[in-house]
Scaffold this motif. Structure first.
Motif, PDB file in Angstrom:
ATOM      1  N   PRO A  79       0.907  -1.099   0.053  1.00 16.90           N
ATOM      2  CA  PRO A  79       0.257  -0.190   0.117  1.00 16.90           C
ATOM      3  C   PRO A  79       0.766   0.863  -0.057  1.00 16.90           C
ATOM      4  CG  PRO A  79      -0.038  -1.560   2.114  1.00 16.90           C
ATOM      5  CD  PRO A  79       0.511  -1.873   1.582  1.00 16.90           C
ATOM      6  N   VAL A  80       0.347   2.945  -0.860  1.00 19.57           N
ATOM      7  CA  VAL A  80       1.050   3.329  -0.796  1.00 19.57           C
ATOM      8  C   VAL A  80       0.683   4.030   0.423  1.00 19.57           C
ATOM      9  CG1 VAL A  80       0.859   4.102  -3.443  1.00 19.57           C
ATOM     10  CG2 VAL A  80      -0.536   4.680  -1.417  1.00 19.57           C
ATOM     11  N   SER A  81       2.441   4.578   0.991  1.00 20.18           N
ATOM     12  CA  SER A  81       2.116   6.227   2.287  1.00 20.18           C
ATOM     13  C   SER A  81       2.595   7.267   1.530  1.00 20.18           C
ATOM     14  CB  SER A  81       2.272   5.479   3.527  1.00 20.18           C
ATOM     15  OG  SER A  81       3.286   4.405   3.282  1.00 20.18           O
ATOM     16  N   GLN A  82       2.304   8.125   2.772  1.00 20.43           N
ATOM     17  CA  GLN A  82       3.290   9.015   2.527  1.00 20.43           C
ATOM     18  C   GLN A  82       4.315   9.375   2.877  1.00 20.43           C
ATOM     19  OE1 GLN A  82       0.972  12.217   1.846  1.00 20.43           O
ATOM     20  NE2 GLN A  82       3.232  13.504   1.628  1.00 20.43           N
ATOM     21  N   ASP A  83       5.277  10.044   1.617  1.00 17.80           N
ATOM     22  CA  ASP A  83       6.384   9.984   1.346  1.00 17.80           C
ATOM     23  C   ASP A  83       7.052   8.655   1.205  1.00 17.80           C
ATOM     24  OD1 ASP A  83       6.278  12.723   1.714  1.00 17.80           O
ATOM     25  OD2 ASP A  83       6.520  12.632   4.283  1.00 17.80           O
ATOM     26  N   LEU A  84       6.446   7.174   0.784  1.00 14.13           N
ATOM     27  CA  LEU A  84       7.159   6.531   0.525  1.00 14.13           C
ATOM     28  C   LEU A  84       8.732   6.702  -0.202  1.00 14.13           C
ATOM     29  CD1 LEU A  84       6.721   3.196   1.690  1.00 14.13           C
ATOM     30  CD2 LEU A  84       5.507   2.948  -0.533  1.00 14.13           C
ATOM     31  N   ALA A  85       9.078   6.346  -0.048  1.00 19.20           N
ATOM     32  CA  ALA A  85      10.456   5.787  -1.460  1.00 19.20           C
ATOM     33  C   ALA A  85      10.734   4.704  -1.901  1.00 19.20           C
ATOM     34  CB  ALA A  85      11.529   6.364  -0.735  1.00 19.20           C
ATOM     35  N   VAL A  86      10.128   4.783  -2.998  1.00 18.59           N
ATOM     36  CA  VAL A  86      10.075   3.521  -3.933  1.00 18.59           C
ATOM     37  C   VAL A  86      11.142   3.142  -5.280  1.00 18.59           C
ATOM     38  CG1 VAL A  86       8.596   2.169  -5.695  1.00 18.59           C
ATOM     39  CG2 VAL A  86       7.861   3.250  -3.351  1.00 18.59           C
ATOM     40  N   ASN A  87      11.972   2.694  -5.712  1.00 20.63           N
ATOM     41  CA  ASN A  87      13.015   2.844  -6.433  1.00 20.63           C
ATOM     42  C   ASN A  87      12.906   1.456  -7.054  1.00 20.63           C
ATOM     43  OD1 ASN A  87      14.597   5.125  -6.000  1.00 20.63           O
ATOM     44  ND2 ASN A  87      14.375   3.871  -4.373  1.00 20.63           N
ATOM     45  N   ARG A  88      13.386   0.944  -9.540  1.00 18.43           N
ATOM     46  CA  ARG A  88      13.073   0.501  -9.888  1.00 18.43           C
ATOM     47  C   ARG A  88      13.930  -1.175  -9.478  1.00 18.43           C
ATOM     48  NH1 ARG A  88      13.529   3.374 -14.287  1.00 18.43           N
ATOM     49  NH2 ARG A  88      11.038   2.809 -14.471  1.00 18.43           N
ATOM     50  N   GLN A  89      13.737  -1.488  -9.231  1.00 18.91           N
ATOM     51  CA  GLN A  89      15.255  -3.039  -8.638  1.00 18.91           C
ATOM     52  C   GLN A  89      16.021  -3.503  -9.691  1.00 18.91           C
ATOM     53  OE1 GLN A  89      13.702  -5.399  -5.790  1.00 18.91           O
ATOM     54  NE2 GLN A  89      14.322  -7.298  -6.965  1.00 18.91           N
ATOM     55  N   ASN A  90      17.143  -3.408 -10.402  1.00 24.72           N
ATOM     56  CA  ASN A  90      18.009  -4.110 -11.249  1.00 24.72           C
ATOM     57  C   ASN A  90      18.231  -5.131 -11.088  1.00 24.72           C
ATOM     58  OD1 ASN A  90      17.465  -1.326 -12.702  1.00 24.72           O
ATOM     59  ND2 ASN A  90      18.121  -0.409 -11.502  1.00 24.72           N
ATOM     60  N   GLY A  91      17.480  -6.152 -11.772  1.00 22.93           N
ATOM     61  CA  GLY A  91      18.657  -7.151 -11.732  1.00 22.93           C
ATOM     62  C   GLY A  91      18.882  -7.846 -10.638  1.00 22.93           C
ATOM     63  N   GLY A  92      18.823  -9.266  -9.803  1.00 22.96           N
ATOM     64  CA  GLY A  92      19.041  -9.279  -8.554  1.00 22.96           C
ATOM     65  C   GLY A  92      19.492  -9.076  -8.000  1.00 22.96           C
ATOM     66  N   VAL A  93      18.841  -9.764  -6.464  1.00 22.98           N
ATOM     67  CA  VAL A  93      19.254  -9.051  -5.461  1.00 22.98           C
ATOM     68  C   VAL A  93      19.637  -9.970  -4.530  1.00 22.98           C
ATOM     69  CG1 VAL A  93      18.926  -8.588  -3.048  1.00 22.98           C
ATOM     70  CG2 VAL A  93      17.669  -7.292  -5.286  1.00 22.98           C
ATOM     71  N   GLU A  94      20.654 -10.256  -3.631  1.00 26.16           N
ATOM     72  CA  GLU A  94      21.126 -11.307  -2.783  1.00 26.16           C
ATOM     73  C   GLU A  94      20.630 -11.282  -1.533  1.00 26.16           C
ATOM     74  OE1 GLU A  94      25.497 -12.379  -0.194  1.00 26.16           O
ATOM     75  OE2 GLU A  94      25.912 -11.141  -2.519  1.00 26.16           O
ATOM     76  N   VAL A  95      20.201 -12.528  -1.962  1.00 33.32           N
ATOM     77  CA  VAL A  95      19.382 -12.449  -0.390  1.00 33.32           C
ATOM     78  C   VAL A  95      20.759 -12.959   0.688  1.00 33.32           C
ATOM     79  CG1 VAL A  95      17.143 -14.114   0.717  1.00 33.32           C
ATOM     80  CG2 VAL A  95      17.723 -13.419  -1.745  1.00 33.32           C
ATOM     81  N   LYS A  96      20.386 -11.787   2.107  1.00 40.79           N
ATOM     82  CA  LYS A  96      21.222 -12.714   2.963  1.00 40.79           C
ATOM     83  C   LYS A  96      20.677 -14.080   4.093  1.00 40.79           C
ATOM     84  CE  LYS A  96      23.628  -8.518   2.291  1.00 40.79           C
ATOM     85  NZ  LYS A  96      23.658  -6.991   3.133  1.00 40.79           N
ATOM     86  N   VAL A  97      20.970 -14.660   4.427  1.00 44.73           N
ATOM     87  CA  VAL A  97      20.624 -15.305   5.128  1.00 44.73           C
ATOM     88  C   VAL A  97      21.046 -15.689   6.772  1.00 44.73           C
ATOM     89  CG1 VAL A  97      20.243 -18.178   5.875  1.00 44.73           C
ATOM     90  CG2 VAL A  97      20.034 -17.250   3.120  1.00 44.73           C
TER      91      VAL A  97
END
Length: 97
Positions: A79-97
């Motif tokens: 859901p949107v909320s005031q002042d949320l900062a959204v950015n495009r995700q480029n490629g894969g993201v390393e998942v930290k376990v």
């Protein structure tokens, strides 16, 4: 292009890639971006091709974005909320376990 059919009401603002987006309370990030004409939400980790909104119900993962610095968020389920900062995700993201 999708557009709203009801009259303007209260709005909240958030940013996508630094651009101010106006949304309505109750909108998801994906619906607000679609209403603003934004379709390219991320790049494929495999091919680098642009990805965007597909199912709008959380079944696929084509709409993954970074929200307030946290990657792998489904835009259609956030859901949107005031002042949320959204950015495009480029490629894969390393998942930290």
């Amino acid at each position: 292009m999708p557009k709203r059919i009801d009259p303007d009401t209260e709005t909240v603002t958030f940013t996508f890639e630094g651009q101010i987006i106006r949304a309505r309370p109750g909108d998801t990030v994906a619906s607000a971006l679609a209403a603003s004409g934004i379709r390219h939400l991320r790049d494929s980790a495999v091919s680098g091709e642009p990805r965007g909104i597909f199912c709008m119900m959380g079944a696929c993962f084509d709409c993954l974005v970074e929200v307030n610095g946290q990657p792998n968020r489904q835009a259609c389920m956030t859901p949107v909320s005031q002042d949320l900062a959204v950015n495009r995700q480029n490629g894969g993201v390393e998942v930290k376990v």
